[in-house]
Design a protein around this motif. Structure first.
Motif, PDB file in Angstrom:
ATOM      1  N   GLY A  52      69.223  79.471  -2.588  1.00 33.67           N
ATOM      2  CA  GLY A  52      69.588  78.509  -3.252  1.00 33.67           C
ATOM      3  C   GLY A  52      68.946  80.025  -4.258  1.00 33.67           C
ATOM      4  N   SER A  53      68.000  80.093  -4.253  1.00 32.68           N
ATOM      5  CA  SER A  53      67.337  80.485  -5.326  1.00 32.68           C
ATOM      6  C   SER A  53      67.838  82.122  -4.933  1.00 32.68           C
ATOM      7  N   ILE A  99      65.975  76.206  -0.171  1.00 32.30           N
ATOM      8  CA  ILE A  99      65.503  76.979  -1.939  1.00 32.30           C
ATOM      9  C   ILE A  99      65.633  78.581  -1.876  1.00 32.30           C
ATOM     10  N   PHE A 108      67.372  69.656  -0.263  1.00 27.29           N
ATOM     11  CA  PHE A 108      67.567  68.374   0.391  1.00 27.29           C
ATOM     12  C   PHE A 108      68.700  68.594   1.190  1.00 27.29           C
ATOM     13  N   THR A 136      66.583  77.617  -7.257  1.00 16.49           N
ATOM     14  CA  THR A 136      66.826  75.596  -7.374  1.00 16.49           C
ATOM     15  C   THR A 136      66.060  75.017  -6.800  1.00 16.49           C
ATOM     16  N   LEU A 137      65.742  74.166  -6.798  1.00 19.31           N
ATOM     17  CA  LEU A 137      65.039  73.046  -6.197  1.00 19.31           C
ATOM     18  C   LEU A 137      66.174  71.989  -5.933  1.00 19.31           C
ATOM     19  N   HIS A 138      67.830  71.788  -6.082  1.00 18.13           N
ATOM     20  CA  HIS A 138      68.295  71.000  -5.877  1.00 18.13           C
ATOM     21  C   HIS A 138      68.804  71.639  -4.484  1.00 18.13           C
ATOM     22  N   THR A 139      68.783  73.069  -4.047  1.00 21.53           N
ATOM     23  CA  THR A 139      69.307  73.124  -2.484  1.00 21.53           C
ATOM     24  C   THR A 139      68.610  72.326  -0.826  1.00 21.53           C
TER      25      THR A 139
END
Length: 145
Positions: free
Chosen positions: A30-31, A27, A42, A37-40
């Motif tokens: 990715g941010s 997270i 996983f 972002t939250l999709h990073t």
């Protein structure tokens, strides 16, 4: 209510901690690159868990090779507490090291993967001693009222 919710042992706590460290590293990385972002999360969790698994496999493989080379029978891990604890601690330290070493906070997932790999590989070597120590610690705390 306590009888419905079982207490987690050290291996389960380390597994959840490993996922949390990998997810937070994903997270944050990715941010830094794309905004919040939250999709990073996983991919960070999955890659960190994969690093810990491969590190534990490598550590147990090297341990078995050394044991059979010395003429002893191979060690077959039953509980694998050592490499899970080592994987969690390695992922945490690898991420913190990457935060300290990187000027912009990039490649945090790489730090958690490498840390989880090295921690799990080093934690697999004393694996046969970790579970009895943990069980004695549980016995000692359960005797007190």
């Amino acid at each position: 209510m306590k009888e419905f919710i079982p207490r987690l042992d050290a291996k389960e706590k380390s597994f959840h901690g490993l996922l949390a460290v990998g997810g937070l590293a994903g997270i944050i990385e990715g941010s830094v690159r794309y905004g919040f972002t939250l999709h990073t999360a996983f991919p960070g969790m999955l890659l960190t868990l994969l690093g810990a698994f491969l590190g534990g496999f490598t550590g147990l493989f090297l341990k078995d090779c050394c044991r059979t080379w010395r003429g002893r029978k191979p060690y077959r891990g039953v509980h694998n507490d050592g490499w899970m604890l080592g994987g969690f601690l390695g992922a945490l330290l690898g991420t913190l090291f990457q935060v300290a070493a990187s000027p912009d906070g990039a490649n945090l997932v790489i730090g958690s993967i490498v840390g989880a790999y090295l921690g799990a590989a080093c934690g697999a070597l004393p694996d046969e001693f970790v579970t009895p120590i943990l069980s004695r610690m549980i016995e000692r705390t359960s005797d007190r009222p």
